[in-house]
Scaffold this active site. Sequence first.
Site, short mmCIF file in Angstrom:
data_model
loop_
_atom_site.label_atom_id
_atom_site.label_comp_id
_atom_site.label_asym_id
_atom_site.label_seq_id
_atom_site.Cartn_x
_atom_site.Cartn_y
_atom_site.Cartn_z
N GLU A 18 -12.28 84.22 -95.01
CA GLU A 18 -11.95 84.62 -93.64
C GLU A 18 -12.82 85.78 -93.12
O GLU A 18 -12.33 86.88 -92.87
CB GLU A 18 -10.46 84.97 -93.52
CG GLU A 18 -9.58 83.75 -93.75
CD GLU A 18 -8.10 84.01 -93.46
OE1 GLU A 18 -7.68 85.17 -93.50
OE2 GLU A 18 -7.38 83.04 -93.22
N CYS A 43 -17.29 98.75 -89.82
CA CYS A 43 -17.78 99.95 -90.52
C CYS A 43 -18.69 100.78 -89.61
O CYS A 43 -19.44 100.24 -88.81
CB CYS A 43 -18.53 99.49 -91.76
SG CYS A 43 -19.24 100.84 -92.71
N CYS A 75 -24.76 101.21 -91.39
CA CYS A 75 -24.42 100.32 -90.27
C CYS A 75 -25.01 100.86 -88.97
O CYS A 75 -25.45 100.09 -88.11
CB CYS A 75 -22.91 100.16 -90.15
SG CYS A 75 -22.24 99.11 -91.46
N GLU A 100 -6.39 76.15 -95.76
CA GLU A 100 -5.09 76.73 -96.07
C GLU A 100 -4.14 76.29 -94.98
O GLU A 100 -4.53 76.26 -93.81
CB GLU A 100 -5.14 78.27 -96.03
CG GLU A 100 -6.14 78.90 -96.96
CD GLU A 100 -6.11 80.45 -96.89
OE1 GLU A 100 -5.20 81.02 -96.27
OE2 GLU A 100 -7.02 81.05 -97.47
N GLN A 139 4.01 88.42 -102.24
CA GLN A 139 5.16 87.84 -102.94
C GLN A 139 6.06 87.01 -102.03
O GLN A 139 6.78 86.14 -102.48
CB GLN A 139 6.01 88.97 -103.55
CG GLN A 139 5.33 89.72 -104.67
CD GLN A 139 6.02 91.05 -104.95
OE1 GLN A 139 7.21 91.21 -104.74
NE2 GLN A 139 5.26 92.01 -105.44
#
Length: 658
Positions: free
Chosen positions: A141, A150, A155, A297, A346
């Site tokens: 992703e 950042c 950067c 997914e 979980q």
Amino acid sequence: MHVGCDYYPEHWPTETWEGTAKAMRRAGFNVVRLAEFAWTFLEPEEGVYDFALFDQAIGILGRHGLKVILGTPTAVMPAWMARTYPETLAVNQGQRVEWGVRKQNCATSPAYRRFSERITRAMAAHYARNPNVIGWQTDNEFGYAHAGPCQCGSCRQGWHDWLRRRYASLEALNAAWGTHFWGLTYRAWAEIPIPVDFGTHNPSACLDWQRYGSWLQVRFQAEQVRVLREVCPGHFITHNFMGYHDTLDYYELAKDLDFVSWDNYPVWGGKVEVNYGASGAADLMRGLKRKNFWIMETTAGPGGWGEFGRNVRPGELRKVALHQVAHGADGLLWFRWRTCTVGREQYWHGLLGHDNKPGRRYREAAATAADCRKLAPLLADTTVKAKVAIIYDYDSLWATKIQKSFAQNSWIHHVGLHQAALQRAGVNLDMVRPDADLSGYRLVIAPQLHVLPDAIAQRLNAYVKAGGVLLTGFRTGVKDASNRCHVRTLPGLLAESLGVHADEYESLGDAGYALRGSAAFPGNYTADCYADWLTADSAEPLLMHTAWHMRGYAALTRNRHGKGWGYYLGANIKEPGFYDQLIAEVLRAAKVRPLITPPAGVEISVREGAGRKLVFIINHLEEPVTMPVPAGKLDALTGRRTGATLRLDRFGVAVLRW
Ligand code: GAL
């Protein structure tokens, strides 16, 4: 067709792996995705690679007929890297982020990019000839950044280099950004700031910063793709996209890949709602490469990291999956096999619970896999072939994030109002980029095509002139490619097709103003949030303002231009039913008719090709539905022929051969 799940052998004792592989096979699965968060197991110390765990897991899976997609594991850096090379961690508001979750890396860090290249090469070399490995998912992703974009020195330097390549000279950059405003002219590249605050910085700088951030991810992926193509020429390469995610130019990210995959989680909240977001997102995912896609997914149970949402109702897990097949999915993986007993997820429930018992959700996934096996030969070489396109443009999306124009504005929501109405009308659509070839479409909808370079406006005018129907409207054509306002009366060059001009415009805040319909477009509606003060020049007004200060101005118009029609919607309309009437009108003008007009809550999607036409009829409701259909059509799932009506169970799906 590939059907399976995302699986994390590293989360479970080795003794369970064999039983798991058997249970997957019993479910009819033939593919699993592994390893996208497993860098620490694959490279436990710098330069020390260890493939034992995954070799064993892949060996067991392979013996049970399961093929493997490997994720390059760069979405989570190992602890040793953060400790030894702190510059690999992103910087946010001057602070290096604290290591300990995922997606925390700096995308320009030379060390991180070197390590990413090395682990990709090591994995690729190790698995290139493994008969059970069929393909790769790059990272996980892209665009989901725990640390935010950042802002470290590397950067910043990269930003300046990128600007230098884009503009060549500071004079050109100063002109493109209009830095004479507020006296913010730059006389050295190093003076150019990172426009962190989209609410106060120069909008042209903000749009370029967004483009640069997107380009960084595309380049990061390209570095992995280069290695994978070189070392594993026989494997496919994909990435798991996030549907309507809005920080990356997904067209660019998709270019280097064999096909797009995406992660679809449409089950949220407490109650079942008919939400066509997953339909539009699927059409966008198919539009990125104009090609079918995979689901990498998808919802397998209640989801959440602290609180979790509602459970999938019986039949719903199958409906969510087959709905994507209807829109062009050729692969389907549930996230995840089994609910984890540890870590942040979980409560993100898999097909199996914490107890590892195959229950209702497992059985439903198995039944869906069986459906897919039945459909696979029919689906081969088919895709969605639409006569209607929606222009999905990241520049316009970003520019309206940087400056919303009116408080309630959401570009994606606005696109969704049109897209959902098409879905309710039973009509398939493609989402396409602004410079796509439009000649195959009878109707093109361009909601808030805010950034409109002249070349695109000219193409749209030519499209209408040649017989196309264009629907666009407010906040279209406001900006040029540098995110500066055009020096033109709105809608700019498109006035040629649309036959209107906006004398003025305003945000309406909480106020609503009555609109009056016409013989050609009957009905009374309310303008809220935003209105153009729109004069119909050559156009025919369909809806008119009645408020005293806007009297005489139009809110909806249509215009004959050449052989086509240009429609302009000049106000945000409060009543959701309005969009159904609007879409019916433009479909009529474009002579596009659905095969079946679905009842509320039912969706139609057609896959066709190789001389076959498959009509998916999908009930998004938790009540059974009976609807009229032509008699004698064969349902590819049940093997039964239709009578004069079709009854769909709660969340039922029929696939009729047409
Ligand atoms: C996805 C992500 C998965 C998992 C899932 C549930 O967005 O790719 O790794 O985190 O969400 O939270």
